[in-house]
Write a protein that holds these residues in place. Structure first.
Motif, mmCIF file in Angstrom:
data_model
loop_
_atom_site.group_PDB
_atom_site.id
_atom_site.type_symbol
_atom_site.label_atom_id
_atom_site.label_comp_id
_atom_site.label_asym_id
_atom_site.label_seq_id
_atom_site.Cartn_x
_atom_site.Cartn_y
_atom_site.Cartn_z
ATOM 1 N N UNK A 20 0.594 -1.264 0.043
ATOM 2 C CA UNK A 20 0.049 0.139 0.036
ATOM 3 C C UNK A 20 0.855 1.139 0.116
ATOM 4 N N UNK A 21 1.992 1.283 0.757
ATOM 5 C CA UNK A 21 2.849 2.533 0.804
ATOM 6 C C UNK A 21 3.471 2.711 -0.533
ATOM 7 N N UNK A 22 3.983 1.555 -1.229
ATOM 8 C CA UNK A 22 4.540 1.612 -2.531
ATOM 9 C C UNK A 22 3.738 2.167 -3.607
ATOM 10 N N UNK A 23 2.497 1.623 -3.531
ATOM 11 C CA UNK A 23 1.545 2.010 -4.527
ATOM 12 C C UNK A 23 1.168 3.620 -4.150
ATOM 13 N N UNK A 24 0.974 4.123 -2.971
ATOM 14 C CA UNK A 24 0.767 5.380 -2.821
ATOM 15 C C UNK A 24 1.827 6.613 -3.283
ATOM 16 N N UNK A 25 3.340 5.808 -2.941
ATOM 17 C CA UNK A 25 4.347 6.900 -3.283
ATOM 18 C C UNK A 25 4.442 6.908 -5.089
ATOM 19 N N UNK A 26 4.190 5.633 -5.438
ATOM 20 C CA UNK A 26 4.220 5.693 -6.935
ATOM 21 C C UNK A 26 3.122 6.532 -7.618
ATOM 22 N N UNK A 27 1.922 6.710 -7.174
ATOM 23 C CA UNK A 27 0.907 7.388 -7.534
ATOM 24 C C UNK A 27 1.167 8.754 -7.976
ATOM 25 N N UNK A 28 2.169 9.420 -7.234
ATOM 26 C CA UNK A 28 2.534 10.898 -7.575
ATOM 27 C C UNK A 28 3.143 10.971 -8.953
ATOM 28 N N UNK A 29 3.759 10.001 -9.509
ATOM 29 C CA UNK A 29 4.110 10.245 -10.740
ATOM 30 C C UNK A 29 3.299 10.137 -11.976
ATOM 31 N N UNK A 30 1.827 9.666 -11.529
ATOM 32 C CA UNK A 30 0.993 9.637 -12.595
ATOM 33 C C UNK A 30 0.171 10.918 -12.608
ATOM 34 N N UNK A 31 0.352 11.928 -11.761
ATOM 35 C CA UNK A 31 -0.259 12.964 -11.650
ATOM 36 C C UNK A 31 0.047 13.943 -12.794
ATOM 37 N N UNK A 32 -1.084 14.770 -13.290
ATOM 38 C CA UNK A 32 -0.790 15.736 -14.259
ATOM 39 C C UNK A 32 0.016 16.868 -13.802
ATOM 40 N N UNK A 33 1.210 17.225 -14.630
ATOM 41 C CA UNK A 33 2.068 18.330 -14.382
ATOM 42 C C UNK A 33 1.280 19.743 -14.070
ATOM 43 N N UNK A 34 1.721 20.633 -13.575
ATOM 44 C CA UNK A 34 1.148 21.960 -13.672
ATOM 45 C C UNK A 34 1.224 22.490 -14.983
ATOM 46 N N UNK A 35 0.768 23.635 -15.251
ATOM 47 C CA UNK A 35 0.347 24.579 -16.579
ATOM 48 C C UNK A 35 2.045 24.502 -16.995
ATOM 49 N N UNK A 36 2.514 24.559 -18.185
ATOM 50 C CA UNK A 36 3.832 24.988 -18.782
ATOM 51 C C UNK A 36 4.951 24.297 -18.018
ATOM 52 N N UNK A 37 4.781 23.076 -17.467
ATOM 53 C CA UNK A 37 5.651 22.234 -16.712
ATOM 54 C C UNK A 37 6.429 21.287 -17.546
ATOM 55 N N UNK A 38 7.493 20.923 -17.490
ATOM 56 C CA UNK A 38 8.111 19.712 -18.277
ATOM 57 C C UNK A 38 8.800 18.909 -17.041
#
Length: 379
Positions: free
Chosen positions: A140-158
């Motif tokens: 569960x902890x590993x899944x929650x930590x890796x979920x951040x990489x799937x978030x949409x980036x802020x506008x104009x962010x790369x």
């Protein structure tokens, strides 16, 4: 089964070693006597001459560290709080999920207690061996930590891996900072260093009768600026958000800021056709350009006005420029971003709430027997 000592399932005889071989340091336990196996009704029984399997003893760092030795066949075992699984129908014990993830296993170092040295354990996020943790909490902890990489980036962010390109650079922060663990993006200041900025206004009246604001950005620092979002403020007030390109130290780039409605431009052209030369053998096409600028802002601005004059490669066609007021500048193709030929530009400063008129032109001289493509009378 009547097969004697060599029958299938009978105790295997020890394999003789090579002549002169030294005995092993750890005596091997004698295998338990096997129960006789009855012949199968659906298949033939093995003959008495079948070769007996060679016994193999498996040892590992985990098994050798157990206080009671290897577990008995079919018995579940636990190492560092991670229980094992058992194959259904076989009774064979398998390591738990944490021990099967080989990429996350670490070996206890010399600073660990003597009882833990030489044993494989799952690691924490910092690379240290983890203690007894239930498998469900780890997943569960590993899944929650890796979920951040799937978030949409802020506008104009790369992403950094994309914007860095060939740069391999480290930014040292002035102090540590706490980032809330709420699954959302947060802006964290890392470094602050000055760069050179020059605000300019550009217009191409022959293409678009609007004035565009831009910033000439030069990275005058010793740090690489990575591509990403930027906020532009004018006189302390927020103007807009835009994207900055990746800039190496000393590199210069123009960044557009949008349309400036308070600066107006109007372009008017004229064309007069006449003849010249002996027996009127030359047609003269006289083109005049007049551009009017108006600044409605309460401050002075610098405006760059771009024009182009025709360029010909035929020897019987001549193009002569007329004097411009104020004088314009001829830009060589190698100095232009688009490598355009015949580029001319004015760079003028407009006082607050005032205007200016720019004039220029050119003459095209062609033989009277020829005409400009699409007609001579064009604006």
């Amino acid at each position: 089964a009547g097969g004697g000592a060599d029958a299938y399932g009978a105790p295997a005889q020890p394999v003789p070693g090579p002549p002169g071989a030294a005995p092993t340091g750890r005596p091997q336990p004698a295998p338990p006597p096997a129960a006789p196996v009855a012949p199968s009704a659906s298949g033939p029984s093995r003959s008495a001459g079948a070769r007996a399997p060679i016994p193999v003893t498996y040892t590992s760092a985990v098994a050798s560290a157990l206080p009671s030795g290897p577990p008995a066949p079919g018995a579940a075992f636990a190492v560092e709080g991670l229980h094992s699984d058992t194959l259904p129908g076989s009774g064979a014990a398998l390591p738990g999920e944490g021990l099967r993830d080989l990429d996350r296993l670490v070996l206890a170092g010399p600073d660990e207690p003597a009882s833990a040295r030489g044993r494989l354990r799952p690691e924490n996020g910092d690379g240290a061996p983890a203690g007894p943790v239930p498998l469900g909490a780890v997943a569960e902890s590993r899944s929650r930590a890796e979920a951040v990489a799937r978030l949409d980036l802020p506008p104009n962010s790369v992403p950094v891996r994309h914007s860095a390109g060939s740069f391999d650079y480290r930014y040292d922060a002035a102090a540590p900072v706490d980032v809330p663990s709420d699954g959302a993006w947060h802006s964290v200041p890392v470094r602050e260093f000055p760069v050179e900025l020059e605000v300019e206004h550009v217009c191409v009246p022959a293409v678009d009768a609007r004035v565009y604001a831009a910033v000439q950005l030069r990275n005058s620092s010793a740090n690489a600026l990575l591509e990403g979002a930027a906020e532009v403020t004018v006189d302390g007030e927020f103007l807009l958000g835009t994207a900055l390109p990746t800039l190496a130290p000393g590199q210069r780039r123009r960044v557009g800021l949008g349309i400036v409605e308070s600066i107006r431009v109007a372009r008017r052209t004229s064309m007069r056709e006449s003849t010249a030369g002996l027996r009127s053998g030359t047609t003269v096409l006289d083109h005049g350009i007049e551009i009017e600028l108006a600044n409605r802002l309460g401050r002075a601005v610098t405006v760059e006005v771009r024009e182009r004059v025709p360029v010909g490669n035929e020897k019987d066609i001549r193009i002569e420029e007329k004097p411009a007021s104020p004088p314009w500048t001829a830009v060589p193709p190698e100095e232009d971003e688009e490598h355009q030929r015949g580029l001319r530009l004015w760079r003028v400063t407009l006082p607050a709430r005032s205007g200016m008129v720019l004039t220029g032109g050119y003459e095209i001289r062609i033989p009277a027997t020829k005409a400009v493509f699409d007609g001579n009378r064009r604006t």
